[in-house]
Design a protein around this motif. Sequence first.
Motif, mmCIF file in Angstrom:
data_model
loop_
_atom_site.group_PDB
_atom_site.id
_atom_site.type_symbol
_atom_site.label_atom_id
_atom_site.label_comp_id
_atom_site.label_asym_id
_atom_site.label_seq_id
_atom_site.Cartn_x
_atom_site.Cartn_y
_atom_site.Cartn_z
ATOM 1 N N SER A 896 0.851 -1.188 0.000
ATOM 2 C CA SER A 896 0.000 0.000 0.000
ATOM 3 C C SER A 896 0.884 1.235 0.000
ATOM 4 N N GLY A 897 0.259 2.384 -0.231
ATOM 5 C CA GLY A 897 0.993 3.647 -0.225
ATOM 6 C C GLY A 897 2.109 3.635 -1.230
ATOM 7 N N PHE A 898 3.304 4.000 -0.764
ATOM 8 C CA PHE A 898 4.479 3.998 -1.622
ATOM 9 C C PHE A 898 5.408 2.827 -1.294
ATOM 10 N N TYR A 899 4.807 1.725 -0.855
ATOM 11 C CA TYR A 899 5.545 0.469 -0.767
ATOM 12 C C TYR A 899 4.690 -0.591 -1.435
ATOM 13 N N LEU A 900 4.968 -0.824 -2.718
ATOM 14 C CA LEU A 900 4.150 -1.718 -3.524
ATOM 15 C C LEU A 900 5.018 -2.779 -4.178
ATOM 16 N N GLY A 901 4.415 -3.898 -4.491
ATOM 17 C CA GLY A 901 5.115 -4.958 -5.209
ATOM 18 C C GLY A 901 4.218 -5.519 -6.294
ATOM 19 N N VAL A 902 4.752 -5.615 -7.507
ATOM 20 C CA VAL A 902 4.026 -6.244 -8.612
ATOM 21 C C VAL A 902 4.690 -7.589 -8.864
ATOM 22 N N GLU A 903 3.959 -8.674 -8.591
ATOM 23 C CA GLU A 903 4.531 -10.013 -8.729
ATOM 24 C C GLU A 903 4.219 -10.566 -10.119
ATOM 25 N N LEU A 904 5.273 -10.962 -10.817
ATOM 26 C CA LEU A 904 5.148 -11.451 -12.189
ATOM 27 C C LEU A 904 5.282 -12.971 -12.204
ATOM 28 N N ILE A 905 4.352 -13.607 -12.889
ATOM 29 C CA ILE A 905 4.291 -15.072 -12.910
ATOM 30 C C ILE A 905 4.052 -15.554 -14.338
ATOM 31 N N ARG A 906 4.402 -16.816 -14.599
ATOM 32 C CA ARG A 906 4.182 -17.407 -15.921
ATOM 33 C C ARG A 906 2.898 -18.233 -15.970
ATOM 34 N N ASN A 907 2.393 -18.612 -14.810
ATOM 35 C CA ASN A 907 1.223 -19.472 -14.777
ATOM 36 C C ASN A 907 0.420 -19.134 -13.522
ATOM 37 N N ARG A 908 -0.848 -18.836 -13.697
ATOM 38 C CA ARG A 908 -1.652 -18.411 -12.556
ATOM 39 C C ARG A 908 -2.103 -19.572 -11.689
ATOM 40 N N GLU A 909 -1.925 -20.774 -12.159
ATOM 41 C CA GLU A 909 -2.244 -21.937 -11.327
ATOM 42 C C GLU A 909 -1.028 -22.333 -10.483
ATOM 43 N N THR A 910 0.118 -22.460 -11.141
ATOM 44 C CA THR A 910 1.324 -22.903 -10.428
ATOM 45 C C THR A 910 2.090 -21.735 -9.805
ATOM 46 N N LEU A 911 1.792 -20.514 -10.230
ATOM 47 C CA LEU A 911 2.508 -19.303 -9.790
ATOM 48 C C LEU A 911 4.002 -19.385 -10.099
ATOM 49 N N GLU A 912 4.341 -20.046 -11.209
ATOM 50 C CA GLU A 912 5.750 -20.133 -11.601
ATOM 51 C C GLU A 912 6.323 -18.724 -11.731
ATOM 52 N N PRO A 913 7.408 -18.436 -11.006
ATOM 53 C CA PRO A 913 7.944 -17.062 -11.040
ATOM 54 C C PRO A 913 8.491 -16.689 -12.416
ATOM 55 N N ALA A 914 8.202 -15.477 -12.854
ATOM 56 C CA ALA A 914 8.707 -14.980 -14.134
ATOM 57 C C ALA A 914 9.992 -14.191 -13.872
ATOM 58 N N THR A 915 11.019 -14.893 -13.433
ATOM 59 C CA THR A 915 12.259 -14.239 -12.998
ATOM 60 C C THR A 915 12.948 -13.516 -14.137
ATOM 61 N N GLU A 916 13.193 -14.228 -15.229
ATOM 62 C CA GLU A 916 13.927 -13.614 -16.343
ATOM 63 C C GLU A 916 13.120 -12.497 -16.986
ATOM 64 N N GLU A 917 11.799 -12.682 -17.054
ATOM 65 C CA GLU A 917 10.958 -11.630 -17.611
ATOM 66 C C GLU A 917 11.030 -10.363 -16.758
ATOM 67 N N THR A 918 11.114 -10.541 -15.447
ATOM 68 C CA THR A 918 11.178 -9.379 -14.550
ATOM 69 C C THR A 918 12.478 -8.613 -14.765
ATOM 70 N N THR A 919 13.576 -9.344 -14.929
ATOM 71 C CA THR A 919 14.849 -8.677 -15.223
ATOM 72 C C THR A 919 14.776 -7.918 -16.542
ATOM 73 N N ALA A 920 14.219 -8.577 -17.563
ATOM 74 C CA ALA A 920 14.095 -7.923 -18.871
ATOM 75 C C ALA A 920 13.206 -6.690 -18.778
ATOM 76 N N LEU A 921 12.143 -6.782 -18.001
ATOM 77 C CA LEU A 921 11.243 -5.647 -17.847
ATOM 78 C C LEU A 921 11.952 -4.467 -17.194
ATOM 79 N N CYS A 922 12.725 -4.744 -16.147
ATOM 80 C CA CYS A 922 13.449 -3.667 -15.468
ATOM 81 C C CYS A 922 14.455 -3.003 -16.409
ATOM 82 N N ASN A 923 15.138 -3.801 -17.222
ATOM 83 C CA ASN A 923 16.097 -3.238 -18.174
ATOM 84 C C ASN A 923 15.398 -2.399 -19.223
#
Length: 970
Positions: A896-923
């Motif tokens: 909330s406020g100015f402490y937020l987190g957007v969690e990126l995943i590859r599958n909404r059932e397994t919640l597989e983390p989208a690690t490489e996509e997150t790095t690419a997004l930040c770049n």
Amino acid sequence: MPLATLVHRASLPSPQISAEQALVLLRSNYGLSGDLRPLGSNQDLNYRVDSERGRFVLKICHGDYAVQEIQAQHAALKQLAGHDAVKVPQVIAAINGQDLLTLDVDGQAVHMRLLEYIDGQSLTQLKHLPPELVTGLGRLCAEMDLALATFDHPGLERTLQWDARHAPALVEYLLPVIEDETRRHRVAEVAQQAERRLQPLKASLPVQAIHMDITDDNVVWQRDVQRQWQLQGVIDFGDLVRTWRITDLSVTCAALLHHADGDPFFILPAIKAYHAVNPLQRQELLALWPLIVARAAVLVLSGEQQVSIDPQNQYSRDNLAHEWEIFRVAHSVPFELMEAAILSAVGHSLPAVASEGFVPLLPTLVGREFALIDLGVLSPHFEAGNWEQPGIDQRLLDEAAGVHGLAASRYGQYRLSRTRPDSAAEPDTYPLHVALSVPQGTPLESPFAGVVHKTADGMLQLDSTQLSVRLWGVTSPLHSGAALVKGQVLGEVTGPLQVQLCRGAQVSPPLFCTPSRALAWQALCPSPAVLLGLACDAEPEVDPEALLARRDASFARSQKHYYVDPPRIERGWRNHLIDMQGRSYLDMLNNVAVLGHGHPRMAAVAARQWSLLNTNSRFHYAAIAEFSERLLALSPSNMDRVFLVNSGTEANDLAIRLAWAYSGGRDMLSVLEAYHGWSVAADAVSTSIADNPQALSSRPDWVHPVTAPNTYRGEFRGPDSAPDYVRSVEHNLAKIAESKRQLAGFICEPVYGNAGGIALPPGYLKQVYAMVRERGGVCIADEVQVGYGRMGEFFWGFEEQGVVPDIITMAKGMGNGQPLGAVITRREIAEALEAEGYFFSSAGGSPVSCQIGMAVLDVMEQDSLWENARVVGGHFKARLEALIDRYPLVGAVHGSGFYLGVELIRNRETLEPATEETTALCNRLRELGIFMQPTGDYLNILKIKPPMVTTRQSVDFFVDMLAKVLDEGL
């Protein structure tokens, strides 16, 4: 050239053969059956064949094509098969042993062949082509040309519409296919300009066999497990020909232009990569851009022609939009600029300006001293954002002239006043001129012989055959077209004077350009210092790579920096950071600078206190008592003692020592996925494997990690999961009791900061705190990241859980960047430490730190920053949550406020983390002017913790750019 043959080839539709017919041909000639999927092509018919023997490509082309040409393709494939750098498909022989069949199908003469299929994808549909792919295409083109340099075959001598040698004839013939007169005239004009520049270079261009179609459509790539693009191979050798070598690179670069977002400089990495592998001659470098432009003209004309004769060919129709975009970008800049850009990119330069014999432009000021005014990023004239005031640069020049008589800016010094906050576009900060403040009426004389021209915007221009000088702020009695001799009076100064030198009159340069175009424009618009007799050039830039190498050679490399090639940041203002070229980056990760960067109150308070005293906290001064009282006023009423230290690590380390001293035990409970600092004790209770990959295997025996109460991806999910997570605490407490050891305490962020601000399940801390206290332990709330008003709805994170801890630790924003941390607790806990000796922190609680800490609290209150975090932060979260339904990659929005987190995943059932996509997004966000970094054990969460002065405008810019990147695909 046999124009009739060329025109005939350019006018052929694709063969009219159905999938059913193709399947029959495949069975009878290759003994294969399976599923056929059409593949795009302008004039051929291609099918992907999925058969029991594997995957292949069936290619059917017109019988008009010479057999020898196709045999040349097969021979080239055979030669390239031995080159590791260039992967190509193999030709599959038919049942009769032939690799090429000529057949009659319902009266149509066709050639048919079967090739190996290369798995992967083309890049045509990618909405954003990352720099590594642009570089990769250039390098591949060079490798291909090297591999074919010795290749020869009779089938290479062919008349092909795509051969740049035939572009003028083809353009002339196909122009009528464009019905719109304006477009038709523009294509003709641009093609003629390209031909005029190319004509004197043709005879000197090296010739060899080339692929001539190494494009985003004909190079196959695949992402590896790390989401990195890997080259799989090159397909479609249908344009193989012997022609100018440089044509190959021109085709590749032209194809890249539809990915360039309007910027032709986008192709430069491909050119640099090619030249590094297969060095180009200067004549080839000069020919490259005219060839690209000519290619663009041929593409739109051929595309329009193909659609007109084969309107059902969807591949051709889809490509036509790309082709018009390529043409638009190709004629959006002067030929001279791209020539300079290409030469500069590979280390070539234009000939030096012959300035011998010039006479002074301002003869009456020769020998007079000018005040050279610093208008750059680090200028001492700029403070508190005053560079955002309209006309600030000229005002500073005029003020200096009022004192010194004469003042001038520096040519090529990046201007801070031209930075653009909350903008994805690169700002035009590089001045291609010198601005001067001189007395009204100062005469100007012609530095060389030339012709005068006046423009509607008041510019006066003097043109010679080689050079132009462009002037603003000058009144002249001369008429346009007047011829002047060297030294003749041009006019007099009547306003702010601006002087620009340019190579020739045919280019109309801007007064300012973007940093990425600076080298090219600098070559075309050299410094006018020689005309002014003034050493007014900017100091050379420090090589950023050399500076980074110095850092790595002296500063311990375990202290990482953001990004592989970080921009050099030396200035900030509010919620933006500014690099040395004047680009503003939206700061979305700096929870240290709660008031923002460059705050004038912080500068004034620090300077004032430094001028009086700064010493250690064992001396007696008022600020330490005043600041401690103010911290206690913000804390729960039962807390009455403050320790002041320098950082969150020190605060947590001290809190652990207090727990040990008060409880008499050593054993600590900490939560998995958490980070509490780098000291021995703080690191011991830190369990984040993102910060320390060995965290789970290297905890000392006095640390007992409990299951992370992660309500999104944890073992138990949802708001009712508190009892399930409490069982892990009960289990660890039982183990400690069984070993007959005394519990010291429990440390936890009240909001899961290191996991992106995830709220703990309701009731969790109430139950855990009660169990810990029942066993004589103390409860430590680590508020270093999430506390101090940042959450918006609550000043302290523990308030969300409805609990009161025994010890509060804090740091980060307390000092707005000044090293400052604190531990707040009760008297009996604080005094328990005295039995082990007294405590002090030499710089913790110093007069400067205390004054800055109080100033931070003042500004937070006066500027309603807590309320800003609540209101703007609420808008921020709502906009981020709206992305969940639009993008499958966005799994959840935490905090909330100015402490937020957007969690990126590859599958909404397994919640597989989208690690490489997150790095690419930040770049990618960095390319768009935003600083953002990942967090969490899987580094798949955007950790959004900006300065608390962040505005709604900045929030909207961030979310819009985040959506843009998600639209582009990762």
